[in-house]
Design a protein around this motif. Structure first.
Motif, PDB file in Angstrom:
ATOM      1  N   ARG A 213       0.825  -1.119   0.118  1.00 14.69           N
ATOM      2  CA  ARG A 213       0.106  -0.086  -0.253  1.00 14.69           C
ATOM      3  C   ARG A 213       0.907   1.348   0.089  1.00 14.69           C
ATOM      4  O   ARG A 213       0.623   2.279  -0.700  1.00 14.69           O
ATOM      5  CB  ARG A 213      -1.025   0.202   1.191  1.00 14.69           C
ATOM      6  CG  ARG A 213      -1.973  -1.271   1.091  1.00 14.69           C
ATOM      7  CD  ARG A 213      -3.104  -0.689   1.990  1.00 14.69           C
ATOM      8  NE  ARG A 213      -4.177  -1.432   1.430  1.00 14.69           N
ATOM      9  CZ  ARG A 213      -4.548  -2.652   1.704  1.00 14.69           C
ATOM     10  NH1 ARG A 213      -3.907  -3.282   2.721  1.00 14.69           N
ATOM     11  NH2 ARG A 213      -5.586  -3.087   1.062  1.00 14.69           N
ATOM     12  N   THR A 214       1.970   1.361   0.857  1.00 17.11           N
ATOM     13  CA  THR A 214       2.719   2.427   0.763  1.00 17.11           C
ATOM     14  C   THR A 214       3.272   2.805  -0.342  1.00 17.11           C
ATOM     15  O   THR A 214       3.688   3.841  -0.956  1.00 17.11           O
ATOM     16  CB  THR A 214       3.853   2.503   1.941  1.00 17.11           C
ATOM     17  OG1 THR A 214       4.633   1.233   1.808  1.00 17.11           O
ATOM     18  CG2 THR A 214       3.223   2.181   3.391  1.00 17.11           C
TER      19      THR A 214
ATOM     20  N   ARG B 282       2.171   2.552  -3.155  1.00 10.67           N
ATOM     21  CA  ARG B 282       1.391   3.193  -4.254  1.00 10.67           C
ATOM     22  C   ARG B 282       1.757   4.564  -4.283  1.00 10.67           C
ATOM     23  O   ARG B 282       1.271   5.232  -5.077  1.00 10.67           O
ATOM     24  CB  ARG B 282      -0.061   2.824  -3.843  1.00 10.67           C
ATOM     25  CG  ARG B 282      -0.302   1.315  -4.099  1.00 10.67           C
ATOM     26  CD  ARG B 282      -1.791   1.127  -3.543  1.00 10.67           C
ATOM     27  NE  ARG B 282      -2.274  -0.333  -4.035  1.00 10.67           N
ATOM     28  CZ  ARG B 282      -3.126  -1.000  -3.300  1.00 10.67           C
ATOM     29  NH1 ARG B 282      -4.004  -0.477  -2.303  1.00 10.67           N
ATOM     30  NH2 ARG B 282      -3.235  -2.205  -3.584  1.00 10.67           N
ATOM     31  N   LEU B 283       2.224   5.128  -3.189  1.00 11.36           N
ATOM     32  CA  LEU B 283       2.418   6.579  -3.003  1.00 11.36           C
ATOM     33  C   LEU B 283       3.727   6.890  -3.704  1.00 11.36           C
ATOM     34  O   LEU B 283       4.144   8.121  -3.686  1.00 11.36           O
ATOM     35  CB  LEU B 283       2.360   7.137  -1.570  1.00 11.36           C
ATOM     36  CG  LEU B 283       1.214   6.842  -0.740  1.00 11.36           C
ATOM     37  CD1 LEU B 283       0.997   7.550   0.637  1.00 11.36           C
ATOM     38  CD2 LEU B 283      -0.073   7.824  -1.785  1.00 11.36           C
TER      39      LEU B 283
ATOM     40  N   ALA C 117      -1.849  10.022   6.392  1.00  8.71           N
ATOM     41  CA  ALA C 117      -2.562   9.131   5.354  1.00  8.71           C
ATOM     42  C   ALA C 117      -2.000   7.926   5.859  1.00  8.71           C
ATOM     43  O   ALA C 117      -2.515   6.912   5.897  1.00  8.71           O
ATOM     44  CB  ALA C 117      -2.215   9.806   4.006  1.00  8.71           C
ATOM     45  N   LEU C 118      -0.611   7.718   5.916  1.00 10.84           N
ATOM     46  CA  LEU C 118      -0.052   6.512   6.222  1.00 10.84           C
ATOM     47  C   LEU C 118      -0.303   5.862   7.477  1.00 10.84           C
ATOM     48  O   LEU C 118      -0.526   4.714   7.616  1.00 10.84           O
ATOM     49  CB  LEU C 118       1.639   6.481   6.064  1.00 10.84           C
ATOM     50  CG  LEU C 118       2.288   6.922   4.664  1.00 10.84           C
ATOM     51  CD1 LEU C 118       3.529   7.179   4.628  1.00 10.84           C
ATOM     52  CD2 LEU C 118       1.800   5.691   3.674  1.00 10.84           C
TER      53      LEU C 118
ATOM     54  N   ALA D 168      -3.724   4.577   7.017  1.00 12.69           N
ATOM     55  CA  ALA D 168      -3.627   3.333   6.406  1.00 12.69           C
ATOM     56  C   ALA D 168      -3.180   2.013   7.435  1.00 12.69           C
ATOM     57  O   ALA D 168      -3.528   1.011   7.352  1.00 12.69           O
ATOM     58  CB  ALA D 168      -2.730   3.320   5.201  1.00 12.69           C
TER      59      ALA D 168
END
Lengths: 261, 525
Positions: free
Chosen positions: A200-201, A203-204, A252-253, A256
């Motif tokens: 997921r991370t 993706r940034l 945001a992280l 998440a």
């Protein structure tokens, strides 16, 4: 050189046939370039291969202040006059070690030129201050790594063309789960949650983060959890806080992480 | 407090989606539209905002819009929405258990709310979201059994939307038999964070067009309202070079300087700019190579300082103490610079290089914004001005950003407020920019960068080379006074006139955004 030998096998989970490819390149003494994002296992791969080939490994982490003299060597002053001190590259070329220049692009431009004569058929290192032409030991090999994502300009073509290159990326999810579980001793469930968070991370990347969480970060988070830190706190400590200073991305992280556990 | 940027990054990490986000007033029900997600971003409760964003995001990932309504009555339609909400939350929660916890924490319905249709539906919503919630009402229990195959709510029964619709129909009939009417017009979705589910039914009955509250999106430019700018003007006169008589005409051009008006709505920066930002940062970071200082007489360093060494040894031989400062050390030299970006907003900047592409002015705006950010990030000072001219008596300069101002939303709004009009009197702009730089700083390196689409021209000048020669003279004077002048050209091909004005190596094309890092690197800051 024996101090530079690796005694026990460093754990490495291959993602493809990179080990055989590296062995073949080493047999021909071809210089190798490893490209890939931070913390995806480049350094561990080199350690593993050095162990497998039974050669000493001299690692130099390059930074922007590292110049040619830091690699080749320099004159030092001692009681009776001056004394020559070999740099790590010279030591490796003399002693027949694998020399690994980590993140070569970070070093000053004169550094990349120094390695040129070592990377073609000449296999020599001219040491101008010593007035010596050092012929590399038959076992000597050069490995460099760099992270092309972080550097728009890349290495000079004249440097790149001297190398064979292997492309590294974050391992496939199953391999990464196995690595995290093996390195930290975490359960497969925890390891897969962490790897899902890592994916997921990433993706940034390109969207504010220079790079997502590395496998190394995930291993550390897992180790902290095994030490009794709550998963969310461990992920904040090992992943979120180190990754970025931007308050919005941090938030945001963090959110998440909350969503993952 | 979650912000739009934070929510955008969060949704990207969760599901790799990047819907445009718009803000609605905190008390309103969120909704989805083709323009993006409309969320109460300013709501005082962080959890509420996060829950709304995650719920709307889960719709995008797991729901399919445009379901046909068929014979569903309004009550069953509201129920279908409610069950669909529960279904997508369950699917999202399977992968991200933290989200389920977040959503469940916001449901507060309980038997104390009564047994009206809306209260029962809210109780059902809570029961479906939170497996630990116990509700004695048989209808709620029936809904729970329809939704899940087991008591622990681990196995979903309603896997497809068709099944959701049938279950909703059953539950709706039950409500009808209990004589519990639902006022569909006043019904509000449970727990405050859920959207109105109009989006699900878009194919049958398009909801009345709802304009985004805070702008953005496609119509932003049309809807942009130019706010009145403070009209403090500063008037300056500059000489102009007449090439025919080879001397200056004193006080020939009049520059009127004011603060640029801003627009209320700022269109978002396109997505691809993150890579560009990084490359720009790199271009500024890695271009300090040759400017090094070699420090002599150092106690340690890269090499020996032979002179110092000889001196130390002779001193030592003469019986003095050995002076160990015999090394040289190289230090990278990075002088912070001040850069003034001047954007040409003449009428021709409204053109596009090819049909469908953004206008040259838009390219210039983006370039100015990106450069401004990158320069500020690299520690350089940066100001942005725009210029156009309507004859020599009124050369207009609009200040978008002054040195020391942050590169923030206000600057973006002023950039967005720039309009294409009139002509390009380059020489006057260069002289004005040079003066601004000289007045601002004394010691730092000074750079003037013109972002222009073409060659100088103005309505009161008929001699073809007059303004170009004046501009060339202005560049020469600026360089003589210690200001480096550079041109970012918006022309597709190299222009011989710009080349003559600025010099072969002092101008660089930036029609394509990706050329920008190279152009910035050529500035040699």
């Amino acid at each position: 050189m024996d101090a530079w030998r690796i005694a026990t096998e460093p754990y490495y989970a291959p993602s493809g046939d990179e080990c055989t490819a590296f062995e073949a390149a080493y047999a021909e003494r071809l210089p190798m370039l490893l490209k890939g994002p931070t913390g995806c296992g480049k350094t561990r791969f080199v350690e593993h291969m050095a162990w497998r080939l039974g050669k000493p490994l001299v690692t130099v982490a390059c930074n922007e202040d590292l110049g040619a003299a830091d690699l080749v060597g320099r004159w030092l002053i001692d009681g009776g006059g001056t004394r020559w001190q070999d740099g790590p590259l010279t030591a490796a070329a003399r002693g027949g070690a694998i020399c690994y220049l980590d993140e070569l692009i970070e070093a000053r431009p004169d550094t990349t030129v120094v390695i040129h004569p070592l990377t073609d058929t000449r296999r020599v290192l001219p040491i101008a201050p010593l007035n010596e032409l050092l012929h590399a030991h038959p076992d000597f090999a050069l490995v460099v790594s760099y992270n092309p994502d972080l550097h728009a300009q890349g290495l000079k073509p004249a440097t790149l063309q001297r190398f064979c290159a292997l492309r590294f990326d974050h391992p496939p999810a199953e391999t990464e789960v196995a690595v995290v579980a093996h390195e930290s001793g975490a359960s497969p469930e925890l390891a897969s949650s962490l790897v899902a968070l890592g994916v997921r991370t990433r993706r940034l990347r390109q969207h504010g983060l220079e790079d997502g969480a590395s496998t190394r970060m995930l291993v550390r988070a897992a180790s902290l959890i095994r030490r009794g830190i709550a998963p969310r706190a461990a992920c904040r400590m090992a992943v979120v806080t180190p990754l970025t200073d931007d308050p919005e991305l941090q938030q945001a992280l963090s959110a998440a992480v909350d969503a993952t556990f | 407090m979650p912000t739009t940027a934070m929510l955008q990054a969060w949704l990207r990490t969760l599901w790799n989606i990047a819907p445009p986000l718009h803000s609605v007033p905190a008390a309103d029900t969120p909704f989805l539209s083709p323009a993006g997600l409309h969320l109460p971003i300013g709501h005082p409760s962080d959890d509420r905002v996060l829950a709304a964003a995650a719920h709307a995001g889960a719709h995008l990932v797991y729901s399919r819009p445009g379901a046909t309504m068929g014979a569903l009555r309004p009550t069953s339609r509201a129920l279908a929405g409610l069950l669909e909400d529960a279904r997508i939350e369950w699917l999202a929660g399977r992968e991200l258990p933290g989200l389920r916890r977040l959503w469940a924490s916001l449901h507060t319905a309980s038997p104390a709310d009564g047994a009206g249709a809306e209260a029962l539906m809210h109780r059902l919503a809570r029961a479906l979201a939170d497996e630990r919630y116990v509700d004695p009402h048989p209808w709620v229990e029936k809904g729970r059994r329809l939704m899940f195959l087991d008591n622990g709510q681990q196995v979903l029964a309603l896997r497809q939307f068709e099944a959701v619709r049938q279950a909703a129909s059953l539950l709706g009939n039950d409500l009808g038999q209990m004589r519990l009417p639902l006022n569909a017009r006043t019904y509000r979705p449970p727990a405050g964070y859920r959207d109105d589910n109009q989006w699900l039914w878009a194919a049958d009955e398009p909801p009345e067009a709802r304009a985004p509250e805070d702008g953005g999106g496609a119509g932003a430019d049309r809807a942009a309202t130019v706010m009145a700018a403070p009209c403090a003007e500063r008037i300056r006169h500059y000489p102009e070079w007449d090439r025919r008589i080879a001397c200056h005409r004193p006080d020939w051009a009049t520059v009127v300087e004011r603060v640029a008006p801003s627009v209320a709505m700022v269109p978002p920066v396109p997505d691809h700019t993150d890579t560009l930002r990084r490359r720009l940062g790199d271009a500024l970071k890695h271009r300090h190579g040759p400017a090094r200082r070699r420090l002599r007489h150092q106690p340690d360093g890269d090499g020996l300082d032979l002179e110092a060494l000889v001196r130390s040894w002779t001193g030592h031989a003469a019986g003095n103490e050995f002076d160990p400062r015999v090394h040289t050390r190289a230090l990278p030299q990075r002088r912070p610079a001040d850069v003034l970006l001047m954007v040409d907003t003449s009428a021709s900047s409204a053109d596009s290089p090819q049909p469908g592409a953004p206008s040259l002015l838009q390219t210039a705006r983006d370039a100015a914004r990106l450069c401004g950010e990158a320069l500020a990030h690299a520690g350089h000072g940066c100001a942005i001005q725009a210029f156009c001219s309507d004859g020599r008596a009124s050369v207009h300069v609009e200040r978008v950003k002054d040195f020391g101002d942050p590169m923030d939303a206000r600057c973006a709004a002023r950039l967005a407020g720039l309009r294409s009009r009139w002509s390009t009197r380059l020489g006057a702009a260069i002289r004005h920019g040079t003066r601004a730089l000289l007045e601002h700083t004394a010691s730092r390196a000074r750079h003037l960068v013109l972002i222009t689409d073409g060659e100088p021209h103005d309505i009161d000048v008929f001699e073809p080379h007059y303004l170009a020669e004046d501009a060339r003279q202005a560049v020469r004077e600026a360089r003589r006074s210690g200001v480096r002048v550079f041109c970012f050209s918006l022309q597709p091909a190299e222009s011989p006139v710009l080349r003559r004005i600025f010099g072969a190596r002092q101008h660089s094309g930036i029609v394509q955004a990706r050329q920008l890092p190279l152009a910035v690197a050529r500035l040699c800051l």
